[in-house]
Motif scaffolding. Structure first.
Motif: not given
Length: 439
Positions: A30-46, A289-299
């Motif tokens: 599951a990587s690019p065609i040829g010798n390109a390096t596979p890459k991935r990005i994670v966004f963590f939004m509090q 989305g920790s808090g799902r982008g709104e003003i709520f959230g609980a822990w």
């Protein structure tokens, strides 16, 4: 209570915006065609803001190395990973009008507000198109109170594939597990998966027939609804073809899924599913989305009784409540890194080719004007980003400049993101990507 019609609409909308090309039969493929390096990005939004004092080492006023610095207590879990960490302070999001939240504007770099649809695609979606194709190019998961996650298992507030095209977050781990791994499960999970699959196939067929009888003015909008079910069914078929591969990565289902004591049980399950989607190659872009982008959230699982909007009115530095929340987040970041580090890839590991972006959907605090938008980067995306350092900017460049940098690192030759010349003259005193973060 959600009606069946609303539930189906939510599922259709969430999948239609995110599903894409076929999954390779082995993760390494599951990587690019040829010798390109596979890459991935994670966004963590509090949500509720990210006060810079909770991440900048004491006494650091200017840019420099983190090697001899001690990380603040809220992010102390990242101390062993300082060489992978880049703390950035001094970006702004004035043009997004964040206040309680910038909503879609946080990842879109444009004006956002509660209940206002996205005006353009967001950076996570654009990166999912630029990175190697996978079965599910973009996965969004959202963490909230247990009540909110049960009553609204999907919600769209942070990500979008275009103007007026929100991407839904998944908040019920049982539903998400069925979507990703129902085809390789047994017992009740398998039965529920097959029942849902049968219903979705029938709905797709009936909806397509109904759509042909609508006026031309309605066919396009209804077509998006129909496409959502096509994508649901297409994803199921693609995942079924790599069932043996997926069995190696599917998390174990335990009572945290069916009998959660606290919302943090579901938070942890959702994180496990997100990580498994990355390590299996199902997706290359994960938005949390920790808090799902709104003003709520609980822990409550952390021993925190306060929840929701009240948390945003508490000062974060030296606040034991926010120390617990930020430490919990940091442990989640460590879990992601440790798991990716354990999976070989090329001459190293998956983590070597990954970037994690940690920030908030409303800049530095609740009721902010967005003048300062702190960000932490973890990893370097195959050497594209500087790490092991702190960068203090002058507040004259917007978050869009960082997003431009992400696109550049993903191979896109762009000089801006969601900012036209008129807006740039008003909100950006520089041009192109951030030279301070790219190697």
């Amino acid at each position: 209570m959600l009606s069946r019609r609303k539930l189906l609409q939510g599922i259709a909308a969430s999948t239609g915006a995110a599903f894409g090309a076929p999954l390779a039969t082995e993760r390494v493929l599951a990587s690019p065609i040829g010798n390109a390096t596979p890459k991935r990005i994670v966004f963590f939004m509090q949500n509720q803001g990210f006060d810079p004092a909770t991440c900048i080492p004491a006494g650091m006023k200017n840019s420099g190395s983190l090697a001899k610095a001690n990380l603040p207590e809220p992010i102390s879990a990242l101390e062993p990973y300082k060489e992978r960490l880049h703390i950035i302070n001094g970006l702004h999001g004035l043009h997004t009008s964040p206040s309680h939240s910038a909503f879609f504007g946080a990842l879109g770099g444009y004006r956002g507000s509660d209940g206002v649809p996205p005006s353009a695609s967001t950076i996570d979606y654009e990166l999912s198109k630029a990175l190697p194709e996978t079965s599910l190019p973009h996965l969004c998961i959202g963490m909230d109170s247990i009540e909110n996650m049960k009553t609204k298992p999907t919600i769209a507030t942070l990500s979008a594939s275009g103007a007026g095209q929100p991407i839904f977050m998944h908040s019920n781990p049982n539903h998400l597990y069925q979507m990703l791994y129902g085809g390789i499960s047994s017992g009740d999970i398998r039965k529920q998966h097959e029942a849902r699959s049968s219903v979705f196939s029938q709905v797709e067929m009936l909806a397509a027939m109904k759509g042909r009888t609508l006026p031309a003015s309605e066919q396009q909008r209804y077509g998006q609804y129909v496409q959502g079910f096509k994508d649901v069914n297409g994803l199921r078929t693609r995942l079924d073809t790599v069932a043996d591969h997926l069995r190696k990565f599917a998390p174990a289902v335990d009572e945290r899924y069916t009998k959660p004591e606290f919302e943090t049980d579901w938070h942890d399950c959702l994180l496990d599913l997100g990580i498994s989607a990355l390590t299996s190659g199902i997706t290359n872009t994960l938005t949390i989305g920790s808090g799902r982008g709104e003003i709520f959230g609980a822990w409550k699982g952390l021993g925190i009784e306060q929840q929701g909007h009240n948390l945003g009115h508490m000062a974060q530095p030296d606040n034991p409540i926010w120390v617990k929340i930020r430490q919990y987040n940091s442990r989640m970041l460590v879990r992601i890194m440790e798991k990716l580090e354990s999976v070989p890839e090329g001459n190293g590991s998956m983590m070597d080719n990954t970037l994690i972006v940690y920030t908030s959907n409303n800049a530095d605090k609740q009721h902010t004007n967005g003048a300062n938008w702190p960000v932490m980067l973890l990893g370097n995306l195959d050497g594209a980003f500087k790490s092991g350092c702190f960068t203090q900017l002058d507040g004259k460049r917007p978050i869009n400049a960082l997003y431009t940098s992400l696109l550049r690192a993903a191979g896109q030759n762009v000089d801006s993101f969601n900012m036209d010349e008129k807006a740039a003259k008003k909100f950006d005193e520089g041009t192109g990507p951030l030279k301070e973060v790219l190697v």
